[in-house]
Design a protein around this motif. Structure first.
Motif, PDB file in Angstrom:
ATOM      1  N   MET A   1      70.863 -59.582 -66.000  1.00 51.74           N
ATOM      2  CA  MET A   1      70.835 -58.243 -65.460  1.00 51.74           C
ATOM      3  C   MET A   1      72.028 -58.067 -64.521  1.00 51.74           C
ATOM      4  O   MET A   1      72.267 -58.890 -63.658  1.00 51.74           O
ATOM      5  N   LYS A   2      72.768 -56.999 -64.733  1.00 54.78           N
ATOM      6  CA  LYS A   2      73.942 -56.734 -63.898  1.00 54.78           C
ATOM      7  C   LYS A   2      73.731 -55.459 -63.087  1.00 54.78           C
ATOM      8  O   LYS A   2      73.129 -54.493 -63.557  1.00 54.78           O
ATOM      9  N   ILE A   3      74.280 -55.487 -61.888  1.00 53.57           N
ATOM     10  CA  ILE A   3      74.110 -54.397 -60.927  1.00 53.57           C
ATOM     11  C   ILE A   3      75.470 -54.024 -60.364  1.00 53.57           C
ATOM     12  O   ILE A   3      76.254 -54.896 -59.991  1.00 53.57           O
ATOM     13  N   LEU A  29      72.242 -60.055 -53.231  1.00 49.43           N
ATOM     14  CA  LEU A  29      72.445 -59.692 -54.639  1.00 49.43           C
ATOM     15  C   LEU A  29      73.802 -60.158 -55.129  1.00 49.43           C
ATOM     16  O   LEU A  29      73.930 -60.686 -56.238  1.00 49.43           O
ATOM     17  N   LEU A  30      74.823 -59.964 -54.310  1.00 46.40           N
ATOM     18  CA  LEU A  30      76.171 -60.384 -54.675  1.00 46.40           C
ATOM     19  C   LEU A  30      76.228 -61.899 -54.875  1.00 46.40           C
ATOM     20  O   LEU A  30      76.726 -62.385 -55.895  1.00 46.40           O
ATOM     21  N   LYS A  34      74.333 -61.459 -59.696  1.00 47.79           N
ATOM     22  CA  LYS A  34      73.793 -60.335 -60.467  1.00 47.79           C
ATOM     23  C   LYS A  34      74.524 -59.023 -60.198  1.00 47.79           C
ATOM     24  O   LYS A  34      74.315 -58.056 -60.927  1.00 47.79           O
ATOM     25  N   ALA A  35      75.337 -58.988 -59.138  1.00 47.08           N
ATOM     26  CA  ALA A  35      75.942 -57.722 -58.724  1.00 47.08           C
ATOM     27  C   ALA A  35      77.459 -57.818 -58.647  1.00 47.08           C
ATOM     28  O   ALA A  35      78.010 -58.864 -58.309  1.00 47.08           O
ATOM     29  N   LEU A  36      78.097 -56.707 -58.953  1.00 50.22           N
ATOM     30  CA  LEU A  36      79.542 -56.594 -58.883  1.00 50.22           C
ATOM     31  C   LEU A  36      79.898 -55.486 -57.890  1.00 50.22           C
ATOM     32  O   LEU A  36      79.456 -54.352 -58.067  1.00 50.22           O
ATOM     33  N   PRO A  37      80.680 -55.795 -56.846  1.00 50.73           N
ATOM     34  CA  PRO A  37      81.019 -54.759 -55.862  1.00 50.73           C
ATOM     35  C   PRO A  37      82.121 -53.834 -56.366  1.00 50.73           C
ATOM     36  O   PRO A  37      83.074 -54.282 -57.006  1.00 50.73           O
ATOM     37  N   ALA A  95      81.124 -51.689 -68.865  1.00 51.76           N
ATOM     38  CA  ALA A  95      81.754 -52.934 -69.324  1.00 51.76           C
ATOM     39  C   ALA A  95      80.881 -54.157 -69.047  1.00 51.76           C
ATOM     40  O   ALA A  95      80.876 -55.105 -69.828  1.00 51.76           O
ATOM     41  N   ILE A  96      80.151 -54.138 -67.936  1.00 52.39           N
ATOM     42  CA  ILE A  96      79.301 -55.291 -67.608  1.00 52.39           C
ATOM     43  C   ILE A  96      77.856 -55.095 -68.050  1.00 52.39           C
ATOM     44  O   ILE A  96      77.019 -55.965 -67.847  1.00 52.39           O
TER      45      ILE A  96
END
Length: 155
Positions: A1-3, A29-30, A34-37, A95-96
């Motif tokens: 799961m990507k955020i 989260l980062l 799982k997360a992209l800033p 894209a993610i």
């Protein structure tokens, strides 16, 4: 799961005043991978620091539809830069394969549910920022730092 995650919430100094809005849950989260800033305002070409901007007499949805503008307190129109930043953020999200976004509350880009009302007085109105509105239109579920725990409980 990507955020997708507002970069300012991760402690990245991309806020209009050159600071950040560090949030411990966002950093978790980062760090989880799982997360992209992202910072939509920087992606749209805005510098840091920059003067504050607000959506004038409309909402992010209306700006997306060509029926609203984003300006600074002196009247500088930065609508095109905010729209570009929203589009670039959406490209990254797609894209993610992002299903969720955690965005900065009340921002003209990232606000969700309530944003500043365009008077530069701190008053708020119902509506979404431009990036939040575009992500929502494209099926991405939006959270802010004010309800980030709900997402963490979900994932």
């Amino acid at each position: 799961m990507k955020i997708i995650l507002s970069a300012c919430l991760c402690g990245i100094n991309c806020k209009y005043d050159g600071g950040n809005n560090l949030n411990d849950k966002a950093v978790e989260l980062l760090k989880s991978g799982k997360a992209l800033p992202v910072c939509p305002e920087q992606l749209g070409g805005q510098s840091t620091p920059r003067i504050p901007h607000e959506i004038i007499d409309s909402t992010g949805e209306e700006v997306l539809d060509g029926k609203g503008v984003i300006k600074g307190p002196e009247g500088d129109d930065v609508t095109d830069e905010f729209l570009k930043g929203a589009q670039e953020t959406l490209k990254i999200a797609q894209a993610i394969g992002a299903e969720y976004a955690v965005l900065k509350a009340r921002s003209p880009s990232c606000g969700f549910g309530k944003i500043y009302d365009g008077s530069f007085t701190g008053n708020k109105k119902y509506g979404n920022g431009v990036t939040a509105a575009l992500l929502k239109r494209n099926g991405i579920k939006i959270y802010t730092e004010e309800n980030i725990e709900e997402l963490i409980d979900l994932i």
